[in-house]
Design an enzyme around this catalytic site. Structure first.
Site, PDB file in Angstrom:
ATOM      1  N   TRP A   1       0.651  -1.106  -0.029  1.00 21.61           N
ATOM      2  CA  TRP A   1       0.000   0.006  -0.054  1.00 21.61           C
ATOM      3  C   TRP A   1       0.791   1.019   0.076  1.00 21.61           C
ATOM      4  O   TRP A   1       0.299   2.355  -0.211  1.00 21.61           O
ATOM      5  CB  TRP A   1      -0.760  -0.010   1.229  1.00 21.61           C
ATOM      6  CG  TRP A   1      -0.064  -0.385   2.479  1.00 21.61           C
ATOM      7  CD1 TRP A   1      -0.051  -1.599   2.939  1.00 21.61           C
ATOM      8  CD2 TRP A   1       0.835   0.487   3.167  1.00 21.61           C
ATOM      9  NE1 TRP A   1       0.927  -1.624   4.219  1.00 21.61           N
ATOM     10  CE2 TRP A   1       1.372  -0.361   4.150  1.00 21.61           C
ATOM     11  CE3 TRP A   1       1.262   1.707   3.116  1.00 21.61           C
ATOM     12  CZ2 TRP A   1       2.290   0.058   5.200  1.00 21.61           C
ATOM     13  CZ3 TRP A   1       2.137   2.272   3.950  1.00 21.61           C
ATOM     14  CH2 TRP A   1       2.899   1.586   4.938  1.00 21.61           C
ATOM     15  N   ASN A   2       2.119   1.240   0.222  1.00 20.17           N
ATOM     16  CA  ASN A   2       2.883   2.304   0.543  1.00 20.17           C
ATOM     17  C   ASN A   2       3.106   3.202  -0.727  1.00 20.17           C
ATOM     18  O   ASN A   2       2.951   4.488  -0.324  1.00 20.17           O
ATOM     19  CB  ASN A   2       3.887   2.175   1.238  1.00 20.17           C
ATOM     20  CG  ASN A   2       5.176   1.406   0.691  1.00 20.17           C
ATOM     21  OD1 ASN A   2       4.680   0.661  -0.428  1.00 20.17           O
ATOM     22  ND2 ASN A   2       6.535   1.234   1.010  1.00 20.17           N
TER      23      ASN A   2
ATOM     24  N   HIS B   1      -3.540  -6.450  -4.819  1.00 13.15           N
ATOM     25  CA  HIS B   1      -3.067  -5.206  -4.054  1.00 13.15           C
ATOM     26  C   HIS B   1      -3.364  -5.268  -2.533  1.00 13.15           C
ATOM     27  O   HIS B   1      -4.140  -6.282  -2.057  1.00 13.15           O
ATOM     28  CB  HIS B   1      -3.667  -4.101  -4.694  1.00 13.15           C
ATOM     29  CG  HIS B   1      -2.954  -2.943  -4.687  1.00 13.15           C
ATOM     30  ND1 HIS B   1      -1.837  -2.651  -3.714  1.00 13.15           N
ATOM     31  CD2 HIS B   1      -2.889  -1.660  -5.493  1.00 13.15           C
ATOM     32  CE1 HIS B   1      -1.268  -1.428  -4.036  1.00 13.15           C
ATOM     33  NE2 HIS B   1      -1.787  -0.926  -5.166  1.00 13.15           N
ATOM     34  N   ALA B   2      -2.730  -4.548  -1.766  1.00 11.53           N
ATOM     35  CA  ALA B   2      -2.916  -4.713  -0.445  1.00 11.53           C
ATOM     36  C   ALA B   2      -4.248  -4.343   0.168  1.00 11.53           C
ATOM     37  O   ALA B   2      -5.099  -3.519  -0.600  1.00 11.53           O
ATOM     38  CB  ALA B   2      -1.918  -3.524   0.212  1.00 11.53           C
ATOM     39  N   SER B   3      -4.691  -5.010   0.878  1.00 12.09           N
ATOM     40  CA  SER B   3      -6.307  -4.931   1.230  1.00 12.09           C
ATOM     41  C   SER B   3      -6.800  -3.627   1.558  1.00 12.09           C
ATOM     42  O   SER B   3      -7.912  -3.283   1.615  1.00 12.09           O
ATOM     43  CB  SER B   3      -6.622  -6.029   2.347  1.00 12.09           C
ATOM     44  OG  SER B   3      -6.385  -7.339   1.994  1.00 12.09           O
TER      45      SER B   3
ATOM     46  N   SER C   1       6.754  -7.354   2.906  1.00 10.37           N
ATOM     47  CA  SER C   1       7.462  -7.448   4.001  1.00 10.37           C
ATOM     48  C   SER C   1       8.079  -8.883   3.775  1.00 10.37           C
ATOM     49  O   SER C   1       7.866  -9.575   2.847  1.00 10.37           O
ATOM     50  CB  SER C   1       6.448  -7.669   5.204  1.00 10.37           C
ATOM     51  OG  SER C   1       5.627  -8.589   5.215  1.00 10.37           O
TER      52      SER C   1
ATOM     53  N   GLU D   1      10.660  -8.072  -3.730  1.00  9.80           N
ATOM     54  CA  GLU D   1      11.244  -6.586  -3.401  1.00  9.80           C
ATOM     55  C   GLU D   1      10.834  -6.552  -1.906  1.00  9.80           C
ATOM     56  O   GLU D   1       9.541  -6.092  -1.595  1.00  9.80           O
ATOM     57  CB  GLU D   1      10.480  -5.505  -4.386  1.00  9.80           C
ATOM     58  CG  GLU D   1      11.053  -5.594  -5.568  1.00  9.80           C
ATOM     59  CD  GLU D   1      12.335  -5.250  -5.889  1.00  9.80           C
ATOM     60  OE1 GLU D   1      12.920  -4.634  -5.135  1.00  9.80           O
ATOM     61  OE2 GLU D   1      12.765  -5.153  -7.057  1.00  9.80           O
TER      62      GLU D   1
ATOM     63  N   CYS E   1      10.225   1.626   1.932  1.00  9.89           N
ATOM     64  CA  CYS E   1      11.590   0.501   1.869  1.00  9.89           C
ATOM     65  C   CYS E   1      12.502   1.116   1.909  1.00  9.89           C
ATOM     66  O   CYS E   1      13.703   0.701   2.559  1.00  9.89           O
ATOM     67  CB  CYS E   1      11.127  -0.566   0.938  1.00  9.89           C
ATOM     68  SG  CYS E   1      11.005   0.201  -0.925  1.00  9.89           S
TER      69      CYS E   1
ATOM     70  N   GLU F   1      13.610  -2.929  10.467  1.00 11.88           N
ATOM     71  CA  GLU F   1      12.874  -1.870   9.607  1.00 11.88           C
ATOM     72  C   GLU F   1      11.870  -1.289  10.396  1.00 11.88           C
ATOM     73  O   GLU F   1      11.018  -1.737  11.102  1.00 11.88           O
ATOM     74  CB  GLU F   1      12.267  -2.777   8.284  1.00 11.88           C
ATOM     75  CG  GLU F   1      11.583  -1.794   7.659  1.00 11.88           C
ATOM     76  CD  GLU F   1      10.936  -2.307   6.405  1.00 11.88           C
ATOM     77  OE1 GLU F   1      10.337  -3.166   6.479  1.00 11.88           O
ATOM     78  OE2 GLU F   1      11.167  -1.621   5.077  1.00 11.88           O
TER      79      GLU F   1
HETATM   80  P1  NAP Z   1       2.829  -6.917   3.506  1.00 16.64           P
HETATM   81  O1  NAP Z   1       2.093  -7.045   4.694  1.00 16.64           O
HETATM   82  O2  NAP Z   1       3.898  -8.072   3.207  1.00 16.64           O
HETATM   83  O3  NAP Z   1       1.881  -7.040   2.264  1.00 16.64           O
HETATM   84  C1  NAP Z   1       2.391  -6.675   1.004  1.00 16.64           C
HETATM   85  C2  NAP Z   1       1.464  -7.444   0.313  1.00 16.64           C
HETATM   86  O4  NAP Z   1       1.486  -8.790   0.354  1.00 16.64           O
HETATM   87  C3  NAP Z   1      -0.168  -7.131   0.299  1.00 16.64           C
HETATM   88  O5  NAP Z   1      -0.829  -7.296  -0.910  1.00 16.64           O
HETATM   89  C4  NAP Z   1      -0.711  -8.355   1.568  1.00 16.64           C
HETATM   90  O6  NAP Z   1      -1.896  -8.410   1.232  1.00 16.64           O
HETATM   91  C5  NAP Z   1       0.346  -9.514   0.695  1.00 16.64           C
HETATM   92  N1  NAP Z   1       0.470 -10.535   1.803  1.00 16.64           N
HETATM   93  C6  NAP Z   1       0.796 -10.178   3.044  1.00 16.64           C
HETATM   94  N2  NAP Z   1       1.158 -11.636   3.706  1.00 16.64           N
HETATM   95  C7  NAP Z   1       1.091 -12.529   2.645  1.00 16.64           C
HETATM   96  C8  NAP Z   1       1.089 -13.857   2.748  1.00 16.64           C
HETATM   97  N3  NAP Z   1       1.428 -14.576   3.578  1.00 16.64           N
HETATM   98  N4  NAP Z   1       0.990 -14.331   1.448  1.00 16.64           N
HETATM   99  C9  NAP Z   1       0.784 -13.799   0.502  1.00 16.64           C
HETATM  100  N5  NAP Z   1       0.505 -12.358   0.240  1.00 16.64           N
HETATM  101  C10 NAP Z   1       0.563 -11.881   1.685  1.00 16.64           C
HETATM  102  O7  NAP Z   1       3.729  -5.514   3.574  1.00 16.64           O
HETATM  103  P2  NAP Z   1       2.951  -4.067   3.711  1.00 16.64           P
HETATM  104  O8  NAP Z   1       2.888  -3.895   5.156  1.00 16.64           O
HETATM  105  O9  NAP Z   1       1.940  -4.016   2.953  1.00 16.64           O
HETATM  106  O10 NAP Z   1       4.184  -3.083   3.161  1.00 16.64           O
HETATM  107  C11 NAP Z   1       5.511  -2.886   3.750  1.00 16.64           C
HETATM  108  C12 NAP Z   1       6.703  -3.663   3.399  1.00 16.64           C
HETATM  109  O11 NAP Z   1       6.631  -3.627   1.957  1.00 16.64           O
HETATM  110  C13 NAP Z   1       7.803  -3.027   4.010  1.00 16.64           C
HETATM  111  O12 NAP Z   1       8.475  -4.112   4.574  1.00 16.64           O
HETATM  112  C14 NAP Z   1       8.428  -2.767   2.967  1.00 16.64           C
HETATM  113  O13 NAP Z   1       9.810  -2.240   3.144  1.00 16.64           O
HETATM  114  C15 NAP Z   1       8.177  -3.459   1.691  1.00 16.64           C
HETATM  115  N6  NAP Z   1       8.414  -2.614   0.504  1.00 16.64           N
HETATM  116  C16 NAP Z   1       9.224  -2.881  -0.241  1.00 16.64           C
HETATM  117  C17 NAP Z   1       9.607  -2.280  -1.323  1.00 16.64           C
HETATM  118  C18 NAP Z   1      10.694  -2.679  -2.465  1.00 16.64           C
HETATM  119  O14 NAP Z   1      10.814  -2.510  -3.411  1.00 16.64           O
HETATM  120  N7  NAP Z   1      11.831  -3.631  -1.959  1.00 16.64           N
HETATM  121  C19 NAP Z   1       8.742  -1.214  -1.666  1.00 16.64           C
HETATM  122  C20 NAP Z   1       7.816  -1.077  -1.066  1.00 16.64           C
HETATM  123  C21 NAP Z   1       7.581  -1.442   0.330  1.00 16.64           C
HETATM  124  P3  NAP Z   1      -2.885  -7.981   2.466  1.00 16.64           P
HETATM  125  O15 NAP Z   1      -3.066  -6.432   2.451  1.00 16.64           O
HETATM  126  O16 NAP Z   1      -4.245  -8.578   2.075  1.00 16.64           O
HETATM  127  O17 NAP Z   1      -2.526  -8.754   3.730  1.00 16.64           O
END
Ligand code: NAP
Length: 459
Positions: free
Chosen positions: A130-131, A155-157, A207, A228, A262, A364
């Site tokens: 979502w960020n 996409h994120a929920s 994450s 990523e 990130c 992080e």
């Molecule tokens: P997140 O909780 O991992 O969610 C990201 C996406 O993954 C969402 O669509 C989420 O769906 C889904 N998801 C979560 N757990 C899952 C699982 N066990 N199986 C399949 N899909 C799953 O991360 P966030 O809190 O939205 O985003 C923040 C993280 O993203 C931070 O760690 C940040 O550093 C990282 N990030 C990295 C980059 C990069 O380019 N390296 C860029 C931006 C962000 P739901 O919303 O439905 O849970």
């Protein structure tokens, strides 16, 4: 978790959505699979025409798209407008460069003719955070569609309206319905989609736990993944640096996107000769930031995107302080008044004397919380910078050639920025090492992730 748009500045529920049922999901998968054979046969010029149209829609309607982003996840409106503009840039970049990046490469061998041809893989699932709710999706979709793949977006929920708006942009740009579809599904349904035989590959931005899970499932299915993940980027400042430029950039690099990036700089590693001055200026600038309504153009820091993120941040700071870290400013929920009283605001915060093992040392931190460290020399700087499981970006400020060369060589990260802040650029590859993931997005490397590198040998 329900799929709901909740305004993080007020706590108001804007809209809720039903997740796709089995039959709806099946229809979308079938449509994606049916679209691929036709889409892959379109020419680069035809795809580029649609991609440029997508860029034009983004440019013309950037204010409306920005408002959707800000209302759903709280980023300051100025940043949301820039995000829409950057999405247009990446569409234009791949419209102009995809054909060149994927042109046949002749290799001289004992054949009459041998070469490498790059061909699309098929249906690619993108699991996105979502960020940067538009940018993360476009930097996947623009190269994937230009390469001839078709995309499915989970996409994120908490950003369903962004997800649907993006699907609509591609549709209006002329892409067939099955070329890019949003799946309104929860994380628990992702496994089923990855395991579906019609899905060829997966990319996840999010994450570390989500990355492990998705890569594990895809690995069992022998499907290509790009990950990523998170970061705990260092920002090093040496005595030869332009201190004022370094410190103003440092605050910006920490607080961009309300601190939820990130590649936000999270650990500031400063040489002892200039440490006192850096710390003083850093705290002054952090204290002067305006926290408040993200729809107000004058706001520097809006709310955190969800209540859970706010709770996690409060915990990380509390545990770090309990372990011995000292607060120079902030450290509390920010109390906004009026209709923002229910918002997820947090004070700009600076921590020092951070003990090893506490969250602010190497984890992080997603929010406007900076960790400051004093070091005595370049060896110590590099050692501390690398003392994290992550390896996404790194910034180092110096005007000394020997130091610069050591930072470029020795920092364990997917990118090193000297005298600047880490940022993505459509022309440059982006990605991490260590627990920050693998694979690259953007540039030539990005478009080559989801293609079959086919060797052709002709006698
Ligand atoms: P997140 O909780 O991992 O969610 C990201 C996406 O993954 C969402 O669509 C989420 O769906 C889904 N998801 C979560 N757990 C899952 C699982 N066990 N199986 C399949 N899909 C799953 O991360 P966030 O809190 O939205 O985003 C923040 C993280 O993203 C931070 O760690 C940040 O550093 C990282 N990030 C990295 C980059 C990069 O380019 N390296 C860029 C931006 C962000 P739901 O919303 O439905 O849970």
């Amino acid at each position: 978790m329900p799929i709901a748009s909740i305004n993080p500045a007020t706590g108001e529920t804007l809209k809720t959505f039903e997740s796709l049922n089995d039959q709806q999901l099946e229809e979308k998968l079938a449509r994606a699979a049916a679209t691929f054979p036709d889409h892959r046969r379109t020419s680069f010029a035809e795809r580029a025409q649609m991609m440029i149209r997508a860029a034009e829609i983004l440019e013309h309607e950037k204010q409306q798209f920005a408002r959707v982003m800000t209302l759903e996840m709280g980023k300051p409106i100025r940043a949301a407008v820039s995000e829409a503009e950057k999405c247009a840039l990446v569409c234009r970049y791949y419209a102009e460069n995809a054909e060149k990046h994927l042109a046949d490469e002749i290799v001289e061998t004992n054949a009459t003719r041998s070469y490498v041809r790059f061909q699309p893989l098929g249906v690619v699932l993108a699991v996105m955070p979502w960020n940067f709710p538009f940018w993360q999706v476009f930097r996947f979709a623009a190269p994937a569609l230009m390469a001839g793949n078709v995309g499915l977006l989970k996409h994120a929920s908490n950003v369903p309206q962004c997800a649907l708006a993006i699907e609509n942009i591609f549709r209006r740009a002329g892409f067939p319905e099955g070329a890019f579809q949003t799946l309104l599904i929860g994380a628990e349904t992702v496994q089923r989609v990855i395991e579906d035989a019609r899905v060829a590959a997966v990319t996840l931005t999010g994450s570390e736990p989500a990355g492990r899970s998705v890569a594990g499932i895809a690995g069992k299915q022998i499907k290509k993944t790009v990950l990523e993940l998170g970061g705990s980027d260092p920002f090093i400042v040496m005595p030869s640096a332009d201190l004022e430029a370094a410190v103003t950039t440092a605050v910006k690099a920490r607080t961009i996107n309300n601190g939820q990036s990130c590649i936000a700089a999270k650990r500031f590693i400063v040489h002892t000769q200039i440490y006192e001055e850096f710390e003083k200026r850093f705290v002054e600038i952090m204290k002067a930031l305006r926290v408040g309504d993200p729809l107000d153009e004058a706001t520097d820091i809006g709310p955190l995107a969800t209540e859970q993120i706010l709770k996690d941040l409060e915990d990380q700071v509390r545990v770090s302080v309990a372990a011995g870290a000292k607060l120079l400013t902030g450290g509390q929920k920010f109390k906004a008044g009026g209709n923002l009283a229910g918002g997820n605001f947090y004070e700009p915060t600076v921590l020092v004397d951070i003990p090893k093992g506490s969250p602010a040392y190497a984890d992080e931190i997603f929010g406007p919380v900076a960790s400051l460290f004093r070091i005595g020399g370049i060896d110590e700087a590099i050692e501390l910078a690398n003392a994290t499981p992550f390896g996404l970006g790194a910034a180092a400020w110096t005007n000394d050639d020997a130091e610069r060369n050591r930072f470029v060589d020795e920092l364990e990260a997917g990118c090193v920025f000297i005298n600047g802040m880490v940022a993505s650029d459509p022309r440059l590859p982006f990605g991490g090492v260590k627990h920050s993931g693998y694979g690259r997005e953007l540039g030539e490397f990005g478009i080559r992730e989801f293609v079959n590198v086919k060797t052709v040998w002709i006698k």
